[in-house]
Design a protein around this motif. Structure first.
Motif, PDB file in Angstrom:
ATOM      1  N   GLU A 184       0.812  -1.216   0.000  1.00  0.00           N
ATOM      2  CA  GLU A 184       0.000   0.000   0.000  1.00  0.00           C
ATOM      3  C   GLU A 184       0.842   1.261   0.000  1.00  0.00           C
ATOM      4  O   GLU A 184       0.514   2.249  -0.653  1.00  0.00           O
ATOM      5  N   LYS A 185       1.968   1.256   0.713  1.00  0.00           N
ATOM      6  CA  LYS A 185       2.818   2.447   0.769  1.00  0.00           C
ATOM      7  C   LYS A 185       3.299   2.844  -0.611  1.00  0.00           C
ATOM      8  O   LYS A 185       3.263   4.015  -0.996  1.00  0.00           O
ATOM      9  N   GLU A 186       3.757   1.857  -1.382  1.00  0.00           N
ATOM     10  CA  GLU A 186       4.229   2.148  -2.717  1.00  0.00           C
ATOM     11  C   GLU A 186       3.079   2.546  -3.638  1.00  0.00           C
ATOM     12  O   GLU A 186       3.212   3.426  -4.475  1.00  0.00           O
ATOM     13  N   ASN A 187       1.920   1.880  -3.451  1.00  0.00           N
ATOM     14  CA  ASN A 187       0.775   2.191  -4.289  1.00  0.00           C
ATOM     15  C   ASN A 187       0.316   3.631  -4.087  1.00  0.00           C
ATOM     16  O   ASN A 187      -0.168   4.285  -5.017  1.00  0.00           O
ATOM     17  N   LYS A 188       0.449   4.160  -2.877  1.00  0.00           N
ATOM     18  CA  LYS A 188       0.050   5.537  -2.608  1.00  0.00           C
ATOM     19  C   LYS A 188       0.927   6.538  -3.356  1.00  0.00           C
ATOM     20  O   LYS A 188       0.539   7.698  -3.524  1.00  0.00           O
ATOM     21  N   PHE A 189       2.099   6.097  -3.776  1.00  0.00           N
ATOM     22  CA  PHE A 189       2.962   6.969  -4.559  1.00  0.00           C
ATOM     23  C   PHE A 189       2.258   7.430  -5.834  1.00  0.00           C
ATOM     24  O   PHE A 189       2.465   8.561  -6.292  1.00  0.00           O
ATOM     25  N   ASP A 191      -0.860   8.165  -6.199  1.00  0.00           N
ATOM     26  CA  ASP A 191      -1.710   9.314  -5.852  1.00  0.00           C
ATOM     27  C   ASP A 191      -0.886  10.593  -5.739  1.00  0.00           C
ATOM     28  O   ASP A 191      -1.295  11.655  -6.213  1.00  0.00           O
ATOM     29  N   ARG A 192       0.270  10.508  -5.115  1.00  0.00           N
ATOM     30  CA  ARG A 192       1.140  11.671  -4.975  1.00  0.00           C
ATOM     31  C   ARG A 192       1.675  12.113  -6.335  1.00  0.00           C
ATOM     32  O   ARG A 192       1.799  13.306  -6.613  1.00  0.00           O
ATOM     33  N   THR A 195      -0.530  14.436  -8.309  1.00  0.00           N
ATOM     34  CA  THR A 195      -0.654  15.848  -7.938  1.00  0.00           C
ATOM     35  C   THR A 195       0.153  16.735  -8.885  1.00  0.00           C
ATOM     36  O   THR A 195      -0.129  17.928  -9.020  1.00  0.00           O
TER      37      THR A 195
END
Length: 223
Positions: A184-189, A191-192, A195
């Motif tokens: 999940e941590k990498e997947n959230k990248f 989303d960032r 931006t």
């Protein structure tokens, strides 16, 4: 369809018929037999499936993404397969990675492109987020394409990676990025990343858990 294409991609890989003192893998891309010397001491010393996915895409979409005489930089080039294929397809390539990987990267790039590529690739150190303006000044560095395969995984440099994408990307630069989804941590990248950039999935391989994206700066993506 996914499984058929994945099978085709994986058929591009071959191994030496005889055991040799150096560990290497072979690949068939861009009309050439490419031999990649690997190591086992770090993540950047082996060829990951995302690199094969990106190479296959470059080869099979060479009309839409014509690399001839285009300036290409690969970040996290590792063993150099993507950079080699881009070079064989006619690009002016800068292959980058951490200093400890440059020796093997240079070896692979040279042995697979010398007298075969229109432009001899350049191998250069790039530690994400460090000395970007010094080593890649915005005023003089313009890349038509930024390429990345499997640069997002469990490491503490995701902020620096995003900063590097941002620094290297001009308004007309196209990012081609193959990513294996893991935690999940990498997947959230992702989303960032969105931006700063518009993101479009151009290929998806659920059986490999890999997606291939095209990205450009916000508001620059063509329909």
């Amino acid at each position: 369809e996914d499984e058929q294409i994945v099978a085709e991609i994986m058929r591009r890989r071959f191994f030496p018929a005889l055991i040799t003192h150096k560990t290497w893998e072979g690949f068939h891309f861009a009309g050439h037999e490419i031999r990649i010397t690997e190591g086992t001491d770090c993540y950047g010393a082996v060829v990951w499936p995302s690199a094969l996915v990106l190479c296959y895409f470059l080869e099979t979409n060479s009309k839409q993404y014509n690399l001839v005489d285009k300036n290409v930089i690969e970040i996290g080039a590792g063993t150099g397969l993507v950079s080699i294929v881009a070079s064989l397809l006619g690009a002016l390539v800068t292959a980058t990675d951490l200093p400890e990987l440059l020796g093997n990267l240079q070896h692979n790039v040279l042995q697979n492109t010398k007298l075969k590529s229109k432009h001899q690739p350049c191998v250069k150190e790039l530690s994400w987020g460090i000395d970007l303006e010094k080593n890649f000044p915005r005023s003089s560095c313009h890349f038509d394409y930024i390429m990345a395969a499997d640069v997002v995984y469990h490491h503490p440099f995701l902020d620096e990676l995003l900063l590097t994408f941002d620094h290297l990307c001009k308004n007309d630069t196209v990012i081609l990025w193959a990513m294996k989804f893991r935690l999940e941590k990498e997947n959230k990248f992702v989303d960032r990343f969105q931006t700063l950039f518009d993101l479009k999935m151009v290929s998806n391989f659920p059986s490999l858990n890999i997606a291939l994206y095209k990205a450009m700066r916000k508001g620059r993506m063509k329909a």
